[in-house]
Design an enzyme around this catalytic site. Structure first.
Site, PDB file in Angstrom:
ATOM      1  N   ALA A   1    -131.216  49.661  58.195  1.00  0.00           N
ATOM      2  CA  ALA A   1    -130.036  49.390  59.011  1.00  0.00           C
ATOM      3  C   ALA A   1    -130.299  50.000  60.383  1.00  0.00           C
ATOM      4  O   ALA A   1    -130.553  51.202  60.493  1.00  0.00           O
ATOM      5  CB  ALA A   1    -128.804  50.019  58.369  1.00  0.00           C
ATOM      6  N   SER A   2    -130.266  49.185  61.402  1.00  0.00           N
ATOM      7  CA  SER A   2    -130.647  49.646  62.736  1.00  0.00           C
ATOM      8  C   SER A   2    -129.685  50.712  63.258  1.00  0.00           C
ATOM      9  O   SER A   2    -128.523  50.793  62.846  1.00  0.00           O
ATOM     10  CB  SER A   2    -130.673  48.471  63.710  1.00  0.00           C
ATOM     11  N   GLN A   3    -130.189  51.525  64.174  1.00  0.00           N
ATOM     12  CA  GLN A   3    -129.387  52.579  64.786  1.00  0.00           C
ATOM     13  C   GLN A   3    -128.183  51.957  65.483  1.00  0.00           C
ATOM     14  O   GLN A   3    -128.324  51.012  66.262  1.00  0.00           O
ATOM     15  CB  GLN A   3    -130.256  53.352  65.780  1.00  0.00           C
TER      16      GLN A   3
ATOM     17  N   ARG B   1    -119.449  49.586  58.243  1.00  0.00           N
ATOM     18  CA  ARG B   1    -120.891  49.690  58.046  1.00  0.00           C
ATOM     19  C   ARG B   1    -121.250  50.181  56.643  1.00  0.00           C
ATOM     20  O   ARG B   1    -122.272  49.786  56.085  1.00  0.00           O
ATOM     21  CB  ARG B   1    -121.490  50.610  59.115  1.00  0.00           C
TER      22      ARG B   1
END
Length: 396
Positions: free
Chosen positions: A57-59, A25
Site C-alpha cells: 500500500a503506497s505511502q 484505508r
C-alpha cells in the site's frame, strides 16, 4: 494522518481531501494494525522468494500527491495500472462518482482478490479489478480520460497512449536512468506527448509482461550493510564491487550548497542524465554509517559506478551560513576503487555545471517514437532510447 497531508500541502484541493477522508484505508489492509494503516508510510503486503517487497500500500502522501497531479473529474473513465490493495482505485472510484468508472489491473491473482475484497468492504462498486499485464492496458473499457500507473515503468507502453481519449492525461512514475524516477503527467499537445507536471517519486517496478523492469541488488560489503540497486539499463560487475570500501578512497567537494530542507531532486536528475551509467540508489544501514564504512551518504539516489569504481554523494555543513543565518550544506563526492579520483572529479564537475547553468531552469520531458528524427544536440538536452520509446529530458 489526513490533517498532516493537508498541512504539508500534499492534499491541496477539497475533493481529494474529501475522498481520502471518506474511503477507509484500513479496510484495504485487513492484516495491518491501525497505527500502520494510518501511518504516513508504505505497508508491504507481498514479498518475493528472497524476502523483498513486491507489492504494498503506497505511502499516503504519495497517493495524495498523485491524485492531485491526475486532476480527476466526476463522470470520467479511469484506468489504473497496479491495483495493489485496491485503496487508490477506491479513491479514484469516489472521485469519479456514480457516473464514472475505474478499471484497475494487477498481475497476480491473490493481489486481485485482495483488492476486490477491500473495495467490497468499503462499499465501492464502480471499480473493475482485472487480472492481467498492466502494460497492455485494457482495451475493452477504453478510451480513458485518465490513466494512472501506480507501478514504476522504464518506458511507456504504447497501449497506454493508444487507450487515452483526446484531451486525456497519463500519469506515470517513470524511471529515467538508473534509479532516478519521477511521477510525470503527460498530455498530447499538437501531436506530441509532453509533460505538464512532474514530482519526485519511486514505485515498485512493473513485473512480468512486456514492460518487465528487473532490478539487481549488489552487496557492497561482506556484511551486506550497504547495497547498490541497479536496473536493466545498467551494466554492473558485482564481483568487482563486492568489497569496494576497502579500495583506495578519495573525496571531491563541490562548493555547491543547499539549505537543510531543500530537495536535491533536480541535481539527482541532472546526474542521472549526464553520467554515462546514470545514478543509482545505495541504501546503507545505520551500522554501516556508525562504523565509518560510508560517510554521510545522501539518502536518495546517490551512487555512480563504472567497472570496479564507485562514488556516492555526501554532505557537510558549509563554512558560511545563508544571509538569513540558516545552515547550509555543501555537496561532495566520495569515491572508492582504482579510478576513484577521476570518477569523483567527473561527478563533482557535473554538480557544478548544473549549479552554474541549469539550477534555475524548468525541466520538461517528452515521449517520442523510436523512429522520430533525432533532435539536435543542445546543452541541457538529454535523449535516451529504451525498448519502447525515446525519452527527451530538457532543462528549458
Amino acid at each position: 494522518m489526513i490533517d498532516h497531508l493537508v498541512e504539508t500541502g500534499c492534499v491541496r484541493t477539497p475533493r481529494v481531501e474529501e475522498a481520502i477522508r471518506t474511503v477507509p484505508r484500513h479496510l484495504f489492509l485487513p492484516n495491518a494494525p491501525l497505527v500502520k494503516a494510518y501511518g504516513n508510510a508504505p505497508v508491504d503486503t507481498k514479498f518475493d522468494g528472497s524476502g523483498r517487497s513486491i507489492s504494498c500500500a503506497s505511502q499516503p502522501d504519495i497517493v495524495a500527491m498523485m491524485l492531485e497531479q491526475l486532476d480527476v473529474q466526476p463522470g470520467q473513465k479511469i484506468l489504473e495500472l497496479g491495483a495493489g490493495t485496491g485503496f487508490n482505485a477506491g479513491l479514484l472510484g469516489y472521485l469519479v462518482g456514480e457516473t464514472g468508472h475505474v478499471t484497475t489491473i494487477d498481475v497476480d491473482q491473490d493481489i486481485v482478490d485482495g483488492a476486490r475484497s477491500g473495495l467490497a468492504a468499503a462499499g465501492i462498486h464502480n471499480v473493475d479489478v482485472i487480472l492481467g499485464d498492466g502494460a497492455l492496458g485494457h482495451a475493452p473499457n477504453a478510451p480513458y480520460d485518465r490513466i494512472e500507473a501506480t507501478v514504476g515503468a522504464h518506458g511507456v507502453p504504447h497501449a497506454w497512449l493508444d487507450q487515452l481519449a483526446p484531451g486525456g492525461r497519463l500519469l506515470i512514475p517513470l524511471r529515467l536512468r538508473g534509479s532516478v524516477s519521477r511521477s510525470i503527467a503527460f498530455e498530447n499537445q499538437d501531436g506530441a506527448w509532453r509533460s505538464v507536471g512532474s514530482q519526485m517519486n519511486t514505485f515498485m517496478p512493473l513485473r512480468k509482461g512486456i514492460a518487465h523492469d528487473p532490478r539487481v541488488f549488489v552487496p557492497l560489503d561482506p556484511d551486506h550493510t550497504v547495497t547498490l540497486i541497479t536496473n536493466g539499463d545498467q551494466k554492473v560487475n558485482a564481483d568487482a564491487l563486492s568489497d569496494i570500501f576497502r579500495q583506495p578512497h578519495t573525496e571531491a567537494w563541490t562548493d555547491v550548497t543547499f539549505r537543510g530542507p531543500e530537495s536535491a531532486e533536480y541535481l539527482e536528475l541532472w546526474l542521472a542524465c549526464a553520467m554515462p551509467n546514470g545514478l543509482s540508489r545505495m541504501p546503507a544501514t545505520n551500522e554501516a554509517i556508525e562504523k565509518g564504512l560510508v560517510t554521510a551518504p545522501y539518502p536518495s539516489s546517490t551512487a555512480v559506478f563504472e567497472g570496479g569504481t564507485l562514488t556516492y554523494l555526501t554532505r557537510r555543513p558549509y563554512a558560511k551560513k545563508a544571509p538569513d543565518g540558516a545552515t547550509v550544506y555543501e555537496f561532495g563526492v566520495i569515491g572508492h576503487g582504482p579510478d576513484a579520483e577521476a570518477l569523483a572529479s567527473d561527478v563533482a564537475d557535473q554538480v557544478r555545471t548544473w549549479n552554474q547553468g541549469f539550477r534555475a531552469l524548468d525541466v520538461g520531458v517528452d515521449i517520442q517514437p523510436l523512429d522520430a528524427t533525432p533532435l539536435a544536440p543542445k546543452p541541457g538536452r538529454f535523449t535516451f532510447d529504451n525498448p519502447l520509446n525515446r525519452i527527451v529530458v530538457e532543462w528549458q
